[in-house]
Design a protein around this motif. Structure first.
Motif, PDB file in Angstrom:
ATOM      1  N   PHE A 132       0.849  -1.196   0.000  1.00  0.00           N
ATOM      2  CA  PHE A 132       0.000   0.000   0.000  1.00  0.00           C
ATOM      3  C   PHE A 132       0.879   1.239   0.000  1.00  0.00           C
ATOM      4  CE2 PHE A 132      -2.093  -3.364   2.421  1.00  0.00           C
ATOM      5  CZ  PHE A 132      -3.251  -3.529   1.688  1.00  0.00           C
ATOM      6  N   ASP A 133       0.371   2.297  -0.634  1.00  0.00           N
ATOM      7  CA  ASP A 133       1.037   3.594  -0.573  1.00  0.00           C
ATOM      8  C   ASP A 133       0.601   4.315   0.691  1.00  0.00           C
ATOM      9  OD1 ASP A 133       2.421   3.604  -3.188  1.00  0.00           O
ATOM     10  OD2 ASP A 133       0.373   3.461  -3.963  1.00  0.00           O
ATOM     11  N   GLY A 134       1.526   5.056   1.298  1.00  0.00           N
ATOM     12  CA  GLY A 134       1.215   5.791   2.513  1.00  0.00           C
ATOM     13  C   GLY A 134       1.626   5.027   3.753  1.00  0.00           C
TER      14      GLY A 134
ATOM     15  N   ASP B 174       6.167   7.337   1.556  1.00  0.00           N
ATOM     16  CA  ASP B 174       5.850   6.293   2.529  1.00  0.00           C
ATOM     17  C   ASP B 174       5.156   5.126   1.838  1.00  0.00           C
ATOM     18  OD1 ASP B 174       6.442   7.381   5.358  1.00  0.00           O
ATOM     19  OD2 ASP B 174       5.364   9.055   4.393  1.00  0.00           O
ATOM     20  N   GLY B 175       5.452   3.915   2.334  1.00  0.00           N
ATOM     21  CA  GLY B 175       4.765   2.711   1.883  1.00  0.00           C
ATOM     22  C   GLY B 175       4.643   1.724   3.029  1.00  0.00           C
ATOM     23  N   ASN B 176       3.699   0.806   2.944  1.00  0.00           N
ATOM     24  CA  ASN B 176       3.555  -0.246   3.954  1.00  0.00           C
ATOM     25  C   ASN B 176       3.011  -1.498   3.287  1.00  0.00           C
ATOM     26  OD1 ASN B 176       0.395  -0.511   4.863  1.00  0.00           O
ATOM     27  ND2 ASN B 176       0.862   1.572   4.136  1.00  0.00           N
TER      28      ASN B 176
ATOM     29  N   ASN C  97      -0.318   0.316  -6.025  1.00  0.00           N
ATOM     30  CA  ASN C  97      -1.010   0.843  -7.207  1.00  0.00           C
ATOM     31  C   ASN C  97      -0.585   2.272  -7.543  1.00  0.00           C
ATOM     32  OD1 ASN C  97      -2.263   2.285  -5.209  1.00  0.00           O
ATOM     33  ND2 ASN C  97      -4.289   1.352  -5.489  1.00  0.00           N
ATOM     34  N   GLY C  98       0.398   2.764  -6.814  1.00  0.00           N
ATOM     35  CA  GLY C  98       1.011   4.047  -7.169  1.00  0.00           C
ATOM     36  C   GLY C  98       0.445   5.231  -6.398  1.00  0.00           C
TER      37      GLY C  98
END
Length: 582
Positions: free
Chosen positions: A403-405, A420-422, A493-494
């Motif tokens: 996921f982004d963020g 950020d990504g997780n 998904n960007g």
């Protein structure tokens, strides 16, 4: 064969008399574990040119001839190059003399060889096991056994010439009972019917030339009968037959004089080919090892790791499909039944399927699923063993979802220097999870913005980037297990990176900026004034959202619950902008 290491040797007339007419005999001096023999003649007197002694450097008259001696031409002191000397004497029909007298001494090799197995730690595909064997004289035979663990017990794949059963709790379906009352009790294979003279239980094991095989088991013979017997058939080609059709078997017979007997079975007719007395006692455990070569026909027998006897079949069986414990008139027990196969100094170990040597992966990171045993015998019948456990995992860890963020998936971010990504947690039941690797790119699975980086966390915050305003960027993540295998790459998904807007950047006439536009899940609002109220109006003039907020000039607003369409954003009742929700 003559076995004492120190003794006196003389002709048939004894130490004080003459030998006899027409003597003709051969005997071999071969003390167990001897590395060299010295035969010192203190008397030699035979009829010259008619009576002769020949001495050979080895165990037979085909061994190299040291010399032939007649008259008073004494051999003197004779030394062997190995552990045996063979003497052949012949006298004619007239004239006898005092003959010969000699003392025998030998050097004994009781130094055990050494063997080691090196197979690495974690294996993910077929691999090579290396064996290091050493001896002070020479290694004679090399064997290995590959076992696998299904999470409960060590077993082996008989299709590769291996077998292993420690009889932990149940009688496995590997075994077929033909006759007898066989069961597993107290951690042993037990046969309790003393009335039967030929019980039969067997397990499939492929045995064929040119490999040699080692059969190793423990055995306990008891019961009320006088003539108690038990043993093992091997190289059986039809184990359902009465005497396993064509096979060999070793038979331990308790009686007035206990014997260890060797039999060859041809078309279910067995013949004793060799026997030796041995003090077998009832209700006593014995460790038995039998080595057999279908190439040379030689069979070596060890009891409690001490060499007992050998026999050679001049026309040996070339293949068999089973081993078969057997009892007669006894209540007997068997344990730790193993079959080894001959090897070189390195062997290929196959893994990954039911047809492989290793059929199972680790059931947990701490329980290896492969064990490799090595057993060697030197030329003087000294033994050594060793083993190595090998961890096996041939499957990659569970794929992750990215996921982004920092939490729920976002579509936009408002920085050109940070991202950020997780991701969800991966798992691996065989070797466990070691770490994750992540990268950032302008395309899914690419790493052109930030190269692959290892982490133990389920999130990543990357700073020091140089992003392009309005460009979409993707996090890609893979998991790594304890065996070094990687999961498939999974990409987000960007997220669109936008330049952060302050009040000074706004068009002072409009006083409001809303972006991205169109938007999918969230918008960013930048206002000349501090934001305290947000009102969203649809194309029909209906207010669909009205919120009081307490913010500075910037606000991120989630619009996922809005239907697709056109909306007007009204801020603080005086600033407005139109947006499109996709």
């Amino acid at each position: 064969y003559y076995t004492p290491c120190q003794d006196t040797i003389f002709d048939m007339g004894g130490p004080n008399g003459n030998y006899f007419d027409n003597e003709k005999y051969t005997y071999t001096l071969a003390p167990q574990n001897a590395t060299g023999l010295t035969l010192a003649f203190t008397q030699f007197d035979v009829e010259a040119n008619y009576d002769t002694l020949w001495i050979y450097d080895g165990p037979a008259i085909t061994s190299p001839l040291i010399g032939s001696y007649t008259g008073t031409n004494s051999p003197g002191t004779v030394n062997s190059t190995g552990g045996a000397l063979t003497l052949r004497f012949k006298s004619d029909g007239a004239t006898v003399n005092p003959g010969f007298y000699a003392t025998l001494q030998c050097a004994i090799d009781n130094i055990a060889p050494t063997t080691m197995v090196d197979a690495g730690n974690w294996q993910t595909q077929d691999f090579t096991a290396a064996f290091t064997d050493n001896d002070n004289i020479q290694i004679g035979k090399r064997f290995f056994q590959v076992m696998d663990n299904d999470g409960s017990e060590w077993r082996a794949n008989g299709n590769h010439g291996f077998f292993n059963d420690n009889f932990g709790s149940v009688l496995y379906p590997d075994w077929t009972t033909v006759t007898g009352d066989w069961s597993v009790s107290g951690g042993h294979l037990v046969q309790t019917n003393e009335a039967l003279t030929n019980t039969n239980i067997y397990a499939a094991v492929q045995q064929s030339a040119p490999y040699e095989y080692l059969y190793h088991w423990q055995m306990y013979i008891d019961g009320a009968q006088v003539n108690k017997r038990a043993g093992l058939h091997f190289f059986c080609d039809n184990p359902d037959s009465t005497n396993r059709n064509n096979s060999y078997f070793i038979w331990f017979r308790l009686g007035a004089t206990p014997y260890v007997e060797l039999y060859k079975v041809t078309a279910n007719v067995f013949s004793m080919v060799h026997y030796v007395s041995y003090p077998i006692a009832a209700a006593t455990w014995y460790d038995v090892k039998v080595m057999f070569s279908p190439v040379t026909g030689k069979m070596d027998v060890y009891i409690n790791n001490v060499f007992l006897t050998s026999w050679t079949d001049t026309s040996p069986w070339q293949s068999g499909i089973a081993i078969s414990p057997r009892t007669g008139g006894s209540a007997s027990q068997f344990d730790d039944v193993k079959v080894y196969r001959s090897r070189t100094t390195s062997e290929q170990i196959t893994i990954g399927s039911s047809a492989s040597m290793v059929r199972y992966q680790n059931s947990s990171p701490s329980l290896p699923s492969c064990r490799i045993r090595s057993l060697v015998a030197d030329v003087n019948h000294n033994l050594a063993t060793s083993s190595a456990d090998v961890n096996v995992d041939w499957t990659a860890p569970l794929d992750v979802q990215v996921f982004d963020g920092t939490a729920a998936d976002i579509d936009t971010s408002f920085s050109l220097t940070e991202m950020d990504g997780n991701w969800t947690a991966s798992s691996d039941p065989h070797s466990g999870l070691v770490q994750y690797h992540f990268a950032i790119g302008t395309q899914p699975y690419a790493d052109d913005i930030a190269g692959w980086t290892a982490t133990n966390d389920l999130f990543a915050h990357i700073s020091g980037l140089s992003l392009t305003d309005g460009e979409t960027y993707y996090f890609t993540v893979r998991a790594e297990n304890g065996a070094g295998l990687l999961s498939s790459d999974s990409a987000s998904n960007g997220q669109v990176a936008w330049f952060p807007v302050s009040a000074e950047n706004l068009n002072l006439n409009a006083g409001l900026m809303v972006f991205p536009n169109p938007a999918r899940s969230e918008i960013f609002i930048a206002c000349r004034d501090a934001i305290n109220n947000i009102r969203i109006i649809d194309i029909n003039g209906k207010t669909v959202r009205n919120e009081k907020v307490s913010r500075d000039n910037n606000l991120r607003l989630n619009i996922e619950n809005l239907s697709k369409g056109c909306y007007r954003i009204l801020v603080n009742g005086k600033y407005s902008a139109n947006i499109v929700k996709n």
